[in-house]
Design an enzyme around this catalytic site. Structure first.
Site, PDB file in Angstrom:
ATOM      1  N   TYR A 142       0.815  -1.206   0.000  1.00  0.00           N
ATOM      2  CA  TYR A 142       0.000   0.000   0.000  1.00  0.00           C
ATOM      3  C   TYR A 142       0.854   1.263   0.000  1.00  0.00           C
ATOM      4  O   TYR A 142       0.410   2.323  -0.437  1.00  0.00           O
ATOM      5  CB  TYR A 142      -0.938   0.021   1.205  1.00  0.00           C
ATOM      6  CG  TYR A 142      -2.025  -1.038   1.182  1.00  0.00           C
ATOM      7  CD1 TYR A 142      -2.302  -1.761   0.030  1.00  0.00           C
ATOM      8  CD2 TYR A 142      -2.776  -1.325   2.318  1.00  0.00           C
ATOM      9  CE1 TYR A 142      -3.280  -2.729   0.010  1.00  0.00           C
ATOM     10  CE2 TYR A 142      -3.765  -2.284   2.304  1.00  0.00           C
ATOM     11  CZ  TYR A 142      -4.019  -2.989   1.153  1.00  0.00           C
ATOM     12  OH  TYR A 142      -4.999  -3.957   1.135  1.00  0.00           O
ATOM     13  N   LYS A 191       3.729 -15.365   3.118  1.00  0.00           N
ATOM     14  CA  LYS A 191       3.687 -16.188   1.905  1.00  0.00           C
ATOM     15  C   LYS A 191       5.112 -16.504   1.487  1.00  0.00           C
ATOM     16  O   LYS A 191       5.571 -16.196   0.378  1.00  0.00           O
ATOM     17  CB  LYS A 191       2.927 -15.438   0.794  1.00  0.00           C
ATOM     18  CG  LYS A 191       2.622 -16.275  -0.439  1.00  0.00           C
ATOM     19  CD  LYS A 191       1.651 -17.414  -0.185  1.00  0.00           C
ATOM     20  CE  LYS A 191       1.304 -18.127  -1.483  1.00  0.00           C
ATOM     21  NZ  LYS A 191       0.487 -19.342  -1.265  1.00  0.00           N
ATOM     22  N   ASP A 223      -2.771 -18.116   2.567  1.00  0.00           N
ATOM     23  CA  ASP A 223      -3.931 -18.791   1.993  1.00  0.00           C
ATOM     24  C   ASP A 223      -4.481 -19.852   2.942  1.00  0.00           C
ATOM     25  O   ASP A 223      -5.696 -20.022   3.074  1.00  0.00           O
ATOM     26  CB  ASP A 223      -3.610 -19.398   0.622  1.00  0.00           C
ATOM     27  CG  ASP A 223      -2.243 -20.055   0.547  1.00  0.00           C
ATOM     28  OD1 ASP A 223      -1.500 -20.013   1.548  1.00  0.00           O
ATOM     29  OD2 ASP A 223      -1.917 -20.607  -0.522  1.00  0.00           O
ATOM     30  N   ASP A 247      -5.175  -6.683   6.094  1.00  0.00           N
ATOM     31  CA  ASP A 247      -6.393  -6.006   5.648  1.00  0.00           C
ATOM     32  C   ASP A 247      -7.449  -7.036   5.241  1.00  0.00           C
ATOM     33  O   ASP A 247      -8.604  -6.976   5.661  1.00  0.00           O
ATOM     34  CB  ASP A 247      -6.036  -5.105   4.462  1.00  0.00           C
ATOM     35  CG  ASP A 247      -7.178  -4.197   4.040  1.00  0.00           C
ATOM     36  OD1 ASP A 247      -8.216  -4.157   4.735  1.00  0.00           O
ATOM     37  OD2 ASP A 247      -7.033  -3.509   3.016  1.00  0.00           O
ATOM     38  N   ASP A 251     -10.890  -8.459   7.663  1.00  0.00           N
ATOM     39  CA  ASP A 251     -12.267  -8.332   7.168  1.00  0.00           C
ATOM     40  C   ASP A 251     -12.959  -9.695   7.161  1.00  0.00           C
ATOM     41  O   ASP A 251     -14.145  -9.807   7.500  1.00  0.00           O
ATOM     42  CB  ASP A 251     -12.268  -7.735   5.759  1.00  0.00           C
ATOM     43  CG  ASP A 251     -12.133  -6.226   5.767  1.00  0.00           C
ATOM     44  OD1 ASP A 251     -12.096  -5.637   6.870  1.00  0.00           O
ATOM     45  OD2 ASP A 251     -12.056  -5.626   4.680  1.00  0.00           O
TER      46      ASP A 251
END
Length: 365
Positions: A142, A191, A223, A247, A251
């Site tokens: 970001y 990851k 994942d 993020d 959620d």
């Protein structure tokens, strides 16, 4: 105690839910003899409309000079056409960077009164959902380089994901310290089978673990973590991860608790001044209808009392009031049971009524 709080009401339902949180803070101040001074700050779409900038420098300085910042929500379809650097969300990124709040802490806790609202099987819910995601907030993709250019006759978009050892170490310490105060279990999510940034992340986390022998560290690929959150959330206590992964996972975690409207968050740095906000968006489709759920914002105010002001009793008083209102069967639209039998035991209330009832039930501890 006297504290100065910068208030960003923002866009969409932001003003409605922030108004209820302010009413709660004013009740706390009255009960406990504190003084909270509120200063309005423009940020997001409303700031673009008024100033032509999602976060004017003057507004950022007001936040930095305050003792804490309360944020509603920013953005909406109205501003989708503005240039990327001028979008409402850019104001939020600049605010986080300007305040130096690099640790975003999002609890995922199911309130027992709302267990039937979770989309998970009751057998999974009954095992318990009570964990926290510690998300690195001002690094990663970001805040990396973003550009779109032409290559071989077509558009090419590039977004750079970058982390330094020191950035990983400081958020890792927050994760370990948070786990140390809870059940002493920390899951580091990355990851590393694909990304160099994640391999560095894993290396730093394991180096840090030597300083925290009392905390059990585990590693999980992002994942797999996404799957495990819905398969067996009870296995988690504290998750620490980088910006984009955090993020997305937070959620997802919010939805298994029944409603995104119930989840607060705190964003902290090295000082006591923090940024507090619900994790949901501005929901412009329901703005002005007095039907939004203000509880996530009110619980964010409780986190402010606890983490920035050191007022544990006051924070607990707010959380107890929320629990009492839920015990009464009062539900905003998003947490009304879908089952007819369950719904008959509840009463649908508006955003403002929810806030009023919580205020009425705040009792000095």
């Amino acid at each position: 105690m006297t504290k100065n709080i910068a208030v960003i009401r923002g866009d969409g339902i932001g003003p409605e839910i922030v108004n209820q949180a302010i009413a709660v803070l004013e009740k706390v101040a009255s009960l406990y003899g504190h003084t909270f001074n509120f200063t309005d700050v423009d940020m997001g779409g409303c700031a673009i409309d008024k100033w032509g900038d999602p976060l004017p420098q003057e507004m950022l300085e007001k936040c930095v000079k305050s003792d804490s910042v309360m944020l509603g929500a920013v953005g909406g379809d109205k501003w989708n056409g503005v240039p990327g650097e001028m979008r409402p969300e850019k104001g939020l990124l600049r605010l986080r960077a300007g305040m130096g709040v690099y640790s975003n802490n999002r609890p995922a806790k199911i309130w027992p009164q709302l267990s039937s609202a979770s989309p998970l099987k009751q057998s999974i819910v009954d095992k318990g959902i009570d964990f926290i995601i510690v998300r690195e907030l001002i690094g990663g993709i970001y805040f990396g380089e973003h550009k779109t250019d032409e290559k071989n006759g077509e558009s090419q978009a590039i977004d750079i994901l970058s982390y330094t050892e020191s950035e990983i170490e400081r958020i890792g310490r927050i994760g370990f310290e948070t786990a140390r105060k809870r059940s002493k279990r920390l899951c580091s999510v990355e990851k590393s089978n694909v990304l160099d940034s994640s391999r560095l992340w894993k290396k730093v986390m394991h180096r840090l673990s030597e300083e925290y022998p009392d905390v059990e560290l585990s590693d999980m690929l992002v994942d797999n973590c996404a799957m495990q959150i819905v398969k067996n959330p009870a296995q988690f206590d504290v998750i620490v991860t980088e910006n984009m992964f955090g993020d997305i996972l937070s959620d997802e975690a919010s939805m298994i608790t029944g409603s995104i409207g119930m989840i607060p968050s705190s964003s902290l740095g090295d000082g006591s001044c923090g940024l507090y906000e619900p994790i949901h968006g501005s929901a412009p489709d329901i703005a002005g209808k007095d039907i939004a759920n203000p509880i996530g914002t009110i619980l964010s105010a409780a986190m402010m009392l606890r983490y920035s002001f050191g007022l544990e009793n006051e924070a607990q008083a707010v959380e107890n009031a929320v629990s009492k209102v839920l015990d009464m069967g009062c539900r905003t639209a998003d947490i009304m049971p879908s089952d007819k039998g369950e719904a008959e035991k509840c009463r649908k209330i508006s955003c403002s009524e929810c806030g009023r009832l919580i205020v009425e039930n705040i009792k000095k501890q």
